[in-house]
Design a protein around this motif. Structure first.
Motif, PDB file in Angstrom:
ATOM      1  N   ASN A 199       0.630   9.477  15.553  1.00 19.39           N
ATOM      2  CA  ASN A 199       2.086   9.443  15.685  1.00 19.39           C
ATOM      3  C   ASN A 199       2.647   8.173  15.054  1.00 19.39           C
ATOM      4  OD1 ASN A 199       3.656  11.583  17.341  1.00 19.39           O
ATOM      5  ND2 ASN A 199       1.722  11.387  18.468  1.00 19.39           N
ATOM      6  N   LEU A 200       2.039   7.055  15.374  1.00 18.21           N
ATOM      7  CA  LEU A 200       2.503   5.766  14.855  1.00 18.21           C
ATOM      8  C   LEU A 200       2.507   5.756  13.333  1.00 18.21           C
ATOM      9  CD1 LEU A 200       3.328   2.904  15.997  1.00 18.21           C
ATOM     10  CD2 LEU A 200       1.013   2.195  15.383  1.00 18.21           C
ATOM     11  N   ASN A 201       1.436   6.260  12.732  1.00 18.38           N
ATOM     12  CA  ASN A 201       1.331   6.274  11.273  1.00 18.38           C
ATOM     13  C   ASN A 201       2.393   7.156  10.631  1.00 18.38           C
ATOM     14  OD1 ASN A 201      -0.855   4.525  11.309  1.00 18.38           O
ATOM     15  ND2 ASN A 201      -2.384   6.183  11.337  1.00 18.38           N
ATOM     16  N   GLU A 202       2.617   8.353  11.210  1.00 17.94           N
ATOM     17  CA  GLU A 202       3.606   9.277  10.653  1.00 17.94           C
ATOM     18  C   GLU A 202       5.020   8.700  10.748  1.00 17.94           C
ATOM     19  OE1 GLU A 202       3.446  12.426   9.248  1.00 17.94           O
ATOM     20  OE2 GLU A 202       1.280  12.207   9.127  1.00 17.94           O
ATOM     21  N   ILE A 203       5.342   8.160  11.910  1.00 21.07           N
ATOM     22  CA  ILE A 203       6.698   7.634  12.128  1.00 21.07           C
ATOM     23  C   ILE A 203       6.924   6.371  11.305  1.00 21.07           C
ATOM     24  CG2 ILE A 203       8.332   6.787  13.858  1.00 21.07           C
ATOM     25  CD1 ILE A 203       6.664   8.401  15.960  1.00 21.07           C
ATOM     26  N   LYS A 204       5.914   5.500  11.266  1.00 19.23           N
ATOM     27  CA  LYS A 204       6.040   4.235  10.532  1.00 19.23           C
ATOM     28  C   LYS A 204       6.152   4.471   9.029  1.00 19.23           C
ATOM     29  CE  LYS A 204       3.973  -0.362  10.191  1.00 19.23           C
ATOM     30  NZ  LYS A 204       2.857  -1.234  10.658  1.00 19.23           N
ATOM     31  N   LYS A 205       5.390   5.430   8.513  1.00 20.35           N
ATOM     32  CA  LYS A 205       5.451   5.736   7.083  1.00 20.35           C
ATOM     33  C   LYS A 205       6.853   6.187   6.696  1.00 20.35           C
ATOM     34  CE  LYS A 205       3.007   8.307   3.461  1.00 20.35           C
ATOM     35  NZ  LYS A 205       1.904   9.267   3.172  1.00 20.35           N
ATOM     36  N   ALA A 230      18.716   8.919  10.544  1.00 24.82           N
ATOM     37  CA  ALA A 230      17.691   8.824  11.581  1.00 24.82           C
ATOM     38  C   ALA A 230      16.344   9.255  11.011  1.00 24.82           C
ATOM     39  CB  ALA A 230      18.062   9.704  12.781  1.00 24.82           C
ATOM     40  N   ASN A 231      15.291   8.846  11.677  1.00 27.19           N
ATOM     41  CA  ASN A 231      13.916   9.140  11.268  1.00 27.19           C
ATOM     42  C   ASN A 231      13.462  10.463  11.892  1.00 27.19           C
ATOM     43  OD1 ASN A 231      11.122   9.137  10.811  1.00 27.19           O
ATOM     44  ND2 ASN A 231      10.917   6.940  11.177  1.00 27.19           N
ATOM     45  N   HIS A 232      12.993  11.381  11.039  1.00 29.00           N
ATOM     46  CA  HIS A 232      12.530  12.695  11.511  1.00 29.00           C
ATOM     47  C   HIS A 232      11.026  12.848  11.278  1.00 29.00           C
ATOM     48  CE1 HIS A 232      13.252  16.643  13.028  1.00 29.00           C
ATOM     49  NE2 HIS A 232      13.190  17.298  11.879  1.00 29.00           N
ATOM     50  N   GLY A 233      10.339  11.690  11.176  1.00 30.36           N
ATOM     51  CA  GLY A 233       8.910  11.713  10.901  1.00 30.36           C
ATOM     52  C   GLY A 233       8.639  11.870   9.415  1.00 30.36           C
ATOM     53  N   TYR A 234       7.410  11.581   8.987  1.00 25.24           N
ATOM     54  CA  TYR A 234       7.114  11.681   7.556  1.00 25.24           C
ATOM     55  C   TYR A 234       7.048  13.121   7.089  1.00 25.24           C
ATOM     56  CZ  TYR A 234       4.910  11.364   3.032  1.00 25.24           C
ATOM     57  OH  TYR A 234       4.650  11.513   1.690  1.00 25.24           O
ATOM     58  N   GLN A 235       6.389  13.974   7.880  1.00 23.46           N
ATOM     59  CA  GLN A 235       6.272  15.385   7.498  1.00 23.46           C
ATOM     60  C   GLN A 235       6.523  16.273   8.711  1.00 23.46           C
ATOM     61  OE1 GLN A 235       2.204  16.258   6.258  1.00 23.46           O
ATOM     62  NE2 GLN A 235       1.441  14.533   7.459  1.00 23.46           N
ATOM     63  N   HIS A 236       6.887  17.511   8.451  1.00 22.73           N
ATOM     64  CA  HIS A 236       7.273  18.433   9.517  1.00 22.73           C
ATOM     65  C   HIS A 236       6.034  19.102  10.100  1.00 22.73           C
ATOM     66  CE1 HIS A 236       9.600  21.421  11.722  1.00 22.73           C
ATOM     67  NE2 HIS A 236      10.687  20.756  11.391  1.00 22.73           N
ATOM     68  N   ILE A 237       5.407  18.386  11.049  1.00 21.48           N
ATOM     69  CA  ILE A 237       4.236  18.904  11.741  1.00 21.48           C
ATOM     70  C   ILE A 237       4.455  18.755  13.244  1.00 21.48           C
ATOM     71  CG2 ILE A 237       2.618  18.443   9.859  1.00 21.48           C
ATOM     72  CD1 ILE A 237       1.866  15.838  11.231  1.00 21.48           C
ATOM     73  N   ASN A 238       3.507  19.246  14.045  1.00 19.02           N
ATOM     74  CA  ASN A 238       3.647  19.168  15.498  1.00 19.02           C
ATOM     75  C   ASN A 238       3.168  17.809  16.018  1.00 19.02           C
ATOM     76  OD1 ASN A 238       4.654  21.802  15.742  1.00 19.02           O
ATOM     77  ND2 ASN A 238       2.586  22.651  15.754  1.00 19.02           N
TER      78      ASN A 238
END
Length: 249
Positions: A136-142, A119-127
């Protein structure tokens, strides 16, 4: 005035016919209701504005185990978790950040090769709940591009780090085709990294239900009590598994 006399045999036949008709109508209503519910679940997942804390499949018989992985967690504990899962013959969902996946492609593929879900946990661990829709779109898409390219498989589920969702996070993830999820059973193993007994007692007190989602991390304590967590789930009559076992995705 003429009265119509119905014999007992004819009356019996009429009653039987009415019962059969009622049974047929009831059966059709039940099927239509379930079909409508399934359709509603699919539509809901496509445009839901909040992350799911439980699966959507009715009577799945499963409880999903999820393990969040980011830079900073030790590889040796990930290896030990995989060993326990092999021994217990259990397949779970690993939610990984894109940054971790970039640096740990071999481990990522090892998870997948063993039958576990990514599963996708985002690109980096930020809020993520502080980010705009575009951020959000950029972090998740990356992260999506990194994970899907490495696994050669389309990831289906997204969880924001720390479960920190806002409306823009959910909308961005939905627009990328993800089902957003959180959990209803938290091991809080990050707080008790060296205390497996405390984690076990915590899980025993949880109201684990059909479709529950368990959250854990690759800690030392988790490696020592994962078999107990699996046993607790099985004792309650459920099969420990992946997110795809409790969602009709």
């Amino acid at each position: 005035m003429m009265l119509m006399v119905i014999s007992k045999s004819k009356l019996k036949k009429i009653l039987i016919f009415i019962l059969i008709l009622a049974f047929i109508i009831g059966g059709i209503a039940y099927i239509l209701k379930n079909k409508s519910q399934d359709t509603m679940n699919l539509l809901d997942m496509a445009g839901n504005t909040q992350p799911y804390t439980m699966g959507t499949v009715k009577n799945s018989g499963h409880v999903a185990i999820t393990c969040n992985v980011d830079l900073g967690w030790e590889d040796e504990y990930i290896e030990k978790i995989l060993e326990v899962l092999d021994k217990e013959n259990v397949k779970i969902t690993f939610a990984v950040t894109g940054k971790w996946a970039e640096k740990n492609k071999d481990m990522l593929l090892k998870m997948q090769d063993k039958g576990h879900e990514i599963a996708n946990h985002g690109y980096q661990h930020i809020n993520y709940d502080t980010l705009s829709y575009d951020e959000n779109l950029n972090e998740i898409k990356k992260s999506q591009q990194i994970i899907d390219a490495a696994t050669e498989k389309e990831s289906k589920f997204f969880q924001a780090p720390s479960g920190a969702f806002c409306d823009e996070t959910v909308k961005a993830a939905n627009d990328l085709g993800y089902i957003c999820y959180k959990w209803d059973v938290d091991t809080i193993d990050w707080m008790d990294k060296d205390n497996p007994d405390k984690i076990i007692e915590r899980i025993k007190k949880k109201d684990i239900k059909d479709g529950s989602i368990v959250l854990m991390h690759p800690t030392k304590a988790t490696t020592m009590c994962l078999d107990d967590i699996i046993s607790i789930i099985r004792t309650k009559g459920y099969v420990p598994g992946r997110l795809s076992d409790v969602f009709s995705a």
